[in-house]
Write a protein that holds these residues in place. Structure first.
Motif, mmCIF file in Angstrom:
data_model
loop_
_atom_site.group_PDB
_atom_site.id
_atom_site.type_symbol
_atom_site.label_atom_id
_atom_site.label_comp_id
_atom_site.label_asym_id
_atom_site.label_seq_id
_atom_site.Cartn_x
_atom_site.Cartn_y
_atom_site.Cartn_z
ATOM 1 N N PRO A 225 0.827 -1.208 0.000
ATOM 2 C CA PRO A 225 0.000 0.000 0.000
ATOM 3 C C PRO A 225 0.859 1.254 0.000
ATOM 4 O O PRO A 225 1.996 1.263 0.479
ATOM 5 C CB PRO A 225 -0.803 -0.117 1.299
ATOM 6 N N GLY A 226 0.325 2.279 -0.563
ATOM 7 C CA GLY A 226 1.036 3.553 -0.584
ATOM 8 C C GLY A 226 0.711 4.384 0.642
ATOM 9 O O GLY A 226 0.048 3.935 1.571
ATOM 10 N N ARG A 227 1.188 5.604 0.652
ATOM 11 C CA ARG A 227 0.875 6.528 1.744
ATOM 12 C C ARG A 227 -0.317 7.366 1.322
ATOM 13 O O ARG A 227 -0.266 8.052 0.300
ATOM 14 C CB ARG A 227 2.075 7.429 2.040
ATOM 15 N N PRO A 228 -1.428 7.276 2.071
ATOM 16 C CA PRO A 228 -2.629 7.999 1.652
ATOM 17 C C PRO A 228 -2.469 9.508 1.819
ATOM 18 O O PRO A 228 -1.668 9.986 2.624
ATOM 19 C CB PRO A 228 -3.711 7.456 2.588
ATOM 20 N N ALA A 229 -3.242 10.221 1.027
ATOM 21 C CA ALA A 229 -3.288 11.673 1.205
ATOM 22 C C ALA A 229 -3.922 11.986 2.556
ATOM 23 O O ALA A 229 -4.684 11.192 3.110
ATOM 24 C CB ALA A 229 -4.104 12.309 0.081
ATOM 25 N N LYS A 230 -3.579 13.141 3.119
ATOM 26 C CA LYS A 230 -4.146 13.496 4.416
ATOM 27 C C LYS A 230 -4.317 15.008 4.518
ATOM 28 O O LYS A 230 -3.701 15.780 3.763
ATOM 29 C CB LYS A 230 -3.265 12.997 5.549
ATOM 30 N N VAL A 231 -5.172 15.372 5.453
ATOM 31 C CA VAL A 231 -5.417 16.791 5.711
ATOM 32 C C VAL A 231 -4.462 17.257 6.797
ATOM 33 O O VAL A 231 -4.392 16.664 7.875
ATOM 34 C CB VAL A 231 -6.876 17.031 6.139
ATOM 35 N N ASN A 232 -3.705 18.297 6.495
ATOM 36 C CA ASN A 232 -2.799 18.902 7.470
ATOM 37 C C ASN A 232 -3.480 20.132 8.061
ATOM 38 O O ASN A 232 -3.619 21.160 7.394
ATOM 39 C CB ASN A 232 -1.476 19.282 6.804
ATOM 40 N N TYR A 233 -3.934 19.997 9.313
ATOM 41 C CA TYR A 233 -4.638 21.105 9.951
ATOM 42 C C TYR A 233 -3.632 22.091 10.527
ATOM 43 O O TYR A 233 -2.639 21.692 11.151
ATOM 44 C CB TYR A 233 -5.548 20.591 11.061
ATOM 45 N N ARG A 234 -3.916 23.368 10.362
ATOM 46 C CA ARG A 234 -3.090 24.412 10.956
ATOM 47 C C ARG A 234 -3.671 24.896 12.282
ATOM 48 O O ARG A 234 -3.252 25.919 12.797
ATOM 49 C CB ARG A 234 -2.965 25.589 9.981
ATOM 50 N N PHE A 235 -4.628 24.153 12.797
ATOM 51 C CA PHE A 235 -5.202 24.415 14.116
ATOM 52 C C PHE A 235 -5.436 23.057 14.761
ATOM 53 O O PHE A 235 -5.287 22.006 14.121
ATOM 54 C CB PHE A 235 -6.522 25.198 14.010
ATOM 55 N N ASN A 236 -5.778 23.052 16.028
ATOM 56 C CA ASN A 236 -6.025 21.794 16.731
ATOM 57 C C ASN A 236 -7.404 21.272 16.359
ATOM 58 O O ASN A 236 -8.416 21.879 16.728
ATOM 59 C CB ASN A 236 -5.931 22.006 18.248
ATOM 60 N N PRO A 237 -7.470 20.141 15.635
ATOM 61 C CA PRO A 237 -8.797 19.652 15.240
ATOM 62 C C PRO A 237 -9.553 18.976 16.378
ATOM 63 O O PRO A 237 -10.712 18.627 16.214
ATOM 64 C CB PRO A 237 -8.473 18.640 14.133
ATOM 65 N N HIS A 238 -8.889 18.755 17.518
ATOM 66 C CA HIS A 238 -9.543 18.087 18.645
ATOM 67 C C HIS A 238 -9.437 18.933 19.921
ATOM 68 O O HIS A 238 -8.992 18.442 20.961
ATOM 69 C CB HIS A 238 -8.896 16.734 18.900
ATOM 70 N N PRO A 239 -9.841 20.181 19.893
ATOM 71 C CA PRO A 239 -9.697 20.985 21.116
ATOM 72 C C PRO A 239 -10.666 20.568 22.200
ATOM 73 O O PRO A 239 -10.467 20.869 23.368
ATOM 74 C CB PRO A 239 -10.019 22.400 20.629
ATOM 75 N N ARG A 240 -11.715 19.818 21.813
ATOM 76 C CA ARG A 240 -12.750 19.477 22.782
ATOM 77 C C ARG A 240 -12.506 18.132 23.443
ATOM 78 O O ARG A 240 -13.309 17.692 24.258
ATOM 79 C CB ARG A 240 -14.110 19.490 22.093
ATOM 80 N N ALA A 241 -11.419 17.464 23.067
ATOM 81 C CA ALA A 241 -11.056 16.233 23.776
ATOM 82 C C ALA A 241 -10.420 16.636 25.094
ATOM 83 O O ALA A 241 -9.426 17.348 25.123
ATOM 84 C CB ALA A 241 -10.083 15.397 22.950
ATOM 85 N N ALA A 242 -11.006 16.206 26.199
ATOM 86 C CA ALA A 242 -10.513 16.646 27.501
ATOM 87 C C ALA A 242 -9.083 16.184 27.706
ATOM 88 O O ALA A 242 -8.811 14.987 27.723
ATOM 89 C CB ALA A 242 -11.399 16.098 28.610
ATOM 90 N N LEU B 11 -4.433 20.027 1.916
ATOM 91 C CA LEU B 11 -4.512 18.617 1.583
ATOM 92 C C LEU B 11 -3.170 18.167 1.032
ATOM 93 O O LEU B 11 -2.751 18.588 -0.052
ATOM 94 C CB LEU B 11 -5.620 18.376 0.558
ATOM 95 N N LEU B 12 -2.458 17.331 1.784
ATOM 96 C CA LEU B 12 -1.151 16.839 1.361
ATOM 97 C C LEU B 12 -1.326 15.598 0.497
ATOM 98 O O LEU B 12 -2.058 14.663 0.858
ATOM 99 C CB LEU B 12 -0.295 16.492 2.587
ATOM 100 N N PRO B 13 -0.662 15.557 -0.682
ATOM 101 C CA PRO B 13 -0.838 14.405 -1.576
ATOM 102 C C PRO B 13 -0.216 13.147 -0.981
ATOM 103 O O PRO B 13 0.721 13.203 -0.187
ATOM 104 C CB PRO B 13 -0.110 14.841 -2.856
ATOM 105 N N GLY B 14 -0.736 12.014 -1.384
ATOM 106 C CA GLY B 14 -0.190 10.737 -0.946
ATOM 107 C C GLY B 14 0.800 10.179 -1.951
ATOM 108 O O GLY B 14 1.162 10.837 -2.929
#
Length: 584
Positions: free
Chosen positions: A190-207, A235-238
Motif C-alpha cells: 500500500p502507498g501513503r494515503p493523502a491526508k489533511v494537514n490542519y493548521r489548528f487543533n482539530p480536537h480541542p474538545r477532547a478533555a 490537503l497533502l498528496p499521498g
C-alpha cells in the motif's frame, strides 16, 4: 577377573542362532547357524517372514523348515529372488485459491526409479499455470534428490529386527510424501494515503489529561480564534503503492487509498488548485469529522459580551458566544456554535449546538437547563440539570444534580466528587469519590444512552397509567357486582354501566398485556455498552445506587463505605463491585 578363554566360551555358549538371506544371480540363498549351548535357535516363522519381506518365490516349504532345523551354516538355494519393479518419483502441483503460492507434492523414487529433471518440474508448474515467483533452487534440489535425502535424514527410522535373527544390513522406512513451496507471489504494497494537514487543533474538545491521568481543565481550549485570510488546512498528496503479482504471473494492483476531500463550510474559502482552506472572516474555527474522509471546516462569527442581563436580553446567535462575565438568572443563551462563560451562573437556560464551557461553574438551585450538542465542561455543578450529546467533564464536584451524557460523565481534576443526584451515561462514569458520608442517595445508570432510557421510561409510564386505570375499573365493577349479588334488582342504568365497565376492563387488560410484552422485548433489545462501568479512585460511600440499564437489578451499596475506591462492572448479567487494588 575372568580369563579371556572363559569370556569367549561364555559368549559362544550364550550366542543365539542366526540366519542370512543373500541374493546371487537372481537366486535367494539361505544360511542358518546353530545357537550356543544356552542360546535360542532360529525359528522357521522368522525365516519365512524375512523371505516374504523380500518377496522371494520359494516352492518347497518343508525343505526350508529342514534347513532351519539342521542349522549347519551351509548355503542353500531356496527360491528365485526377483528384484522389485522400479518406481519413478511422483510429482503433483497444487496452487492456493488466491494463487499466491504453489506447492509440489513429491513421493521419492523407489527401487532405482528416476528423479524428475528441473525442466520437467518447470513444465509441470507451467501446465498448472505457475509461471512466476518460482524457487529455482528448490527445483534443482528436487532434481538432484537432495530434498529426499534431507527428509530421510530427519524423518526415516530403522525397522526393528524380526525375532531373534540379526537384520540384513539396515532397512529404512521411506520418507513420507513431501509438500514443498515451489513458487510464491508478492503482495502489493500500500502507498501513503493523502491526508489533511490542519493548521489548528482539530480536537480541542477532547478533555486533556495530565501525567497522572486526571482531566486537566486548565488546558481546555474550546474556542480557537482565527483571522480572515489565515490558512486553516491543506490537503497533502499521498504516494502510490507498488504492484504485486501472483504465481500465475498476473499483476496485482496496490490497494486504492481513500483520498480525503475537504468540505468548505460557512465563511471559508477552498482553493481547488492549491488544495488549501483559508478563513473568510475573523471568528471561531470548527471542524466536523476531522478524522473522516470528508471533514467540514467552517468559521463561526464570535459574539463577545460582558454579561447577559436586562441591558442585553436573551441571546439567540448563529455562531459562538463568549461571555466575559455571567448570565443573570432567568435569561437564556442559544447558539448554533459554542458557549463559553467565565463566571458562575445560576438559574439560566443555555443551549448550544457545540460545546458549553463554564469556567466559573453553575449553582442552579434546581431551576434552568443546560444542553449541549457536543460536550459540557464545568468547574462545578450544584442543583443543576445538564445534558450533553457527547460527554460531561466536571473538575470539582457534581452535587444533587441531574446529568445525562451520550458518552461519559467524568468528575476528576480537583476534588472530583459526585454527591447525590441522578446521573445517566451511555458509557462510563468516573470520579474520585462517589456519594458522601451523609449517605446522600446517588443514582447512577450507565450502558444505555439517554435516548434509549427516555424510550424505556415513556413505555413504563404508559404501562403504569394503564395498570392504574385497569385497577380503578376493576374496583368499580367489583363494587357494582357485589351490590347486585345481594338480591337487589338491577336498574337499566346499572346494567348499562356494568356493560361499559366490563368493556373498559377487557380493553385495559389487553392494553396492559400488550405493553408488558413490549417492555420485555425492549428490555431484551437494550444491551448495555460493553465498555460501561462506574469507577471511583478514592472512595465509595453508602447510598450509591448503580444499574446498567433496563432489566438488570440495581446495585445499592449499604453498610460501611469502601475506602480506596472501586469499580462497578457488568458480568454475566450481574453487577459486581471490585475493590481498587491496582493489582488486578
Amino acid at each position: 577377573m575372568r580369563s579371556h578363554s572363559d569370556f569367549l566360551r561364555d559368549i559362544e555358549e550364550s550366542e543365539n542362532g542366526r540366519f542370512l538371506v543373500e541374493e546371487r544371480n537372481g537366486r535367494a540363498l539361505l544360511s542358518v547357524f546353530a545357537p550356543g549351548a544356552r542360546g535360542k535357535a532360529v525359528r522357521s516363522q522368522d525365516v519365512f517372514a524375512r523371505l516374504d519381506l523380500f518377496k522371494i518365490e520359494y516352492a518347497d516349504r518343508p525343505a526350508i523348515e529342514e534347513i532351519v532345523a539342521q542349522a549347519d551354516g551351509a548355503t542353500h538355494d531356496v527360491g528365485a529372488w526377483r528384484p522389485p519393479q522400479s518406481v519413478d518419483a511422483s510429482v503433483v502441483v497444487e496452487v492456493d485459491k488466491d494463487a499466491m503460492r504453489a506447492w509440489l507434492e513429491l513421493a521419492p523414487p523407489r527401487f532405482g526409479g528416476r528423479l524428475p529433471a528441473a525442466d520437467e518440474l518447470r513444465a509441470l508448474l507451467a501446465e498448472s499455470g505457475v509461471v512466476a515467483g518460482i524457487d529455482e533452487s528448490l527445483l534443482q534440489r528436487v532434481a538432484s534428490g537432495a530434498v529426499f535425502q534431507q527428509s530421510a535424514d530427519t524423518s526415516a527410522r530403522r525397522l526393528p529386527p524380526v525375532g531373534p535373527a540379526a537384520p540384513l544390513g539396515e532397512i529404512f522406512q521411506s520418507p513420507e510424501r513431501l509438500r514443498l513451496e515451489a513458487a510464491r507471489g508478492s503482495h502489493p504494497a500500500p502507498g501513503r494515503p493523502a491526508k489533511v494537514n490542519y493548521r489548528f487543533n482539530p480536537h480541542p474538545r477532547a478533555a486533556p489529561e495530565s501525567s497522572e491521568g486526571r482531566v486537566d481543565f486548565r488546558q481546555l481550549n474550546v474556542i480557537q480564534t482565527c483571522h480572515s485570510g489565515e490558512l486553516l488546512a491543506e490537503l497533502l498528496p499521498g504516494e502510490e503503492g507498488s504492484a504485486g503479482f501472483n504465481v500465475r504471473g498476473e499483476s496485482l494492483p496496490p490497494p486504492a487509498s481513500a483520498t480525503p476531500e475537504i468540505i468548505a463550510g460557512a465563511n471559508v474559502t477552498f482553493d481547488s488548485a492549491l488544495r488549501t482552506v483559508t478563513a473568510g472572516i475573523d471568528g471561531h474555527v470548527r471542524v466536523e469529522q476531522p478524522e473522516g474522509l470528508c471533514p467540514r471546516i467552517s468559521v463561526e462569527p464570535i459574539l463577545e459580551l460582558n454579561d447577559v442581563d436586562y441591558s442585553v436580553g436573551n441571546i439567540d446567535y448563529p455562531g459562538t458566544v463568549r461571555i466575559q462575565g455571567t448570565v443573570l438568572d432567568g435569561f437564556s443563551v442559544t447558539a448554533s456554535g459554542d458557549i463559553a462563560i467565565e463566571k458562575t451562573i445560576g438559574n439560566v437556560r443555555l443551549q448550544a449546538g457545540g460545546d458549553i464551557s463554564l469556567a466559573g461553574g453553575a449553582f442552579c438551585r434546581n431551576a434552568g437547563m443546560i444542553h449541549s450538542g457536543a460536550n459540557v465542561y464545568a468547574r462545578f455543578v450544584q442543583d443543576g440539570n445538564i445534558s450533553a450529546n457527547g460527554s460531561v467533564y466536571i473538575e470539582e464536584a457534581a452535587i444533587n444534580s441531574r446529568i445525562s451524557a451520550g458518552k461519559d460523565i467524568i468528575v476528576l481534576g480537583g476534588r472530583g466528587e459526585i454527591i447525590g443526584g441522578v446521573l445517566l451515561a451511555g458509557a462510563r462514569v468516573r470520579a474520585s469519590k462517589l456519594g458522601a458520608r451523609s449517605e446522600a442517595l446517588t443514582q447512577i445508570t450507565v450502558g444505555v444512552t439517554p435516548e434509549e432510557m427516555a424510550r424505556i421510561q415513556t413505555l413504563l409510564a404508559e404501562l403504569s397509567e394503564a395498570e392504574n386505570t385497569l385497577r380503578r375499573a376493576e374496583g368499580h365493577l367489583a363494587q357494582l357486582n357485589e351490590s347486585l349479588r345481594r338480591g337487589r334488582p338491577a336498574a337499566k342504568e346499572e346494567e348499562a354501566t356494568r356493560d361499559k365497565l366490563e368493556r373498559i376492563v377487557a380493553k385495559y387488560q389487553s392494553a396492559v398485556r400488550n405493553l408488558e410484552d413490549q417492555r420485555k422485548k425492549l428490555y431484551a433489545a437494550t444491551t448495555p455498552a460493553p465498555e460501561a462501568e462506574v469507577s471511583a479512585e478514592q472512595a465509595i460511600f453508602p447510598g450509591v445506587e448503580v444499574d446498567f440499564g433496563a432489566g438488570i437489578r440495581r446495585y445499592r451499596l449499604e453498610g460501611g463505605g469502601i475506602s480506596g475506591g472501586g469499580r462497578f462492572l457488568l458480568m454475566d448479567g450481574r453487577i459486581i463491585l471490585r475493590r481498587r487494588d491496582f493489582g488486578s
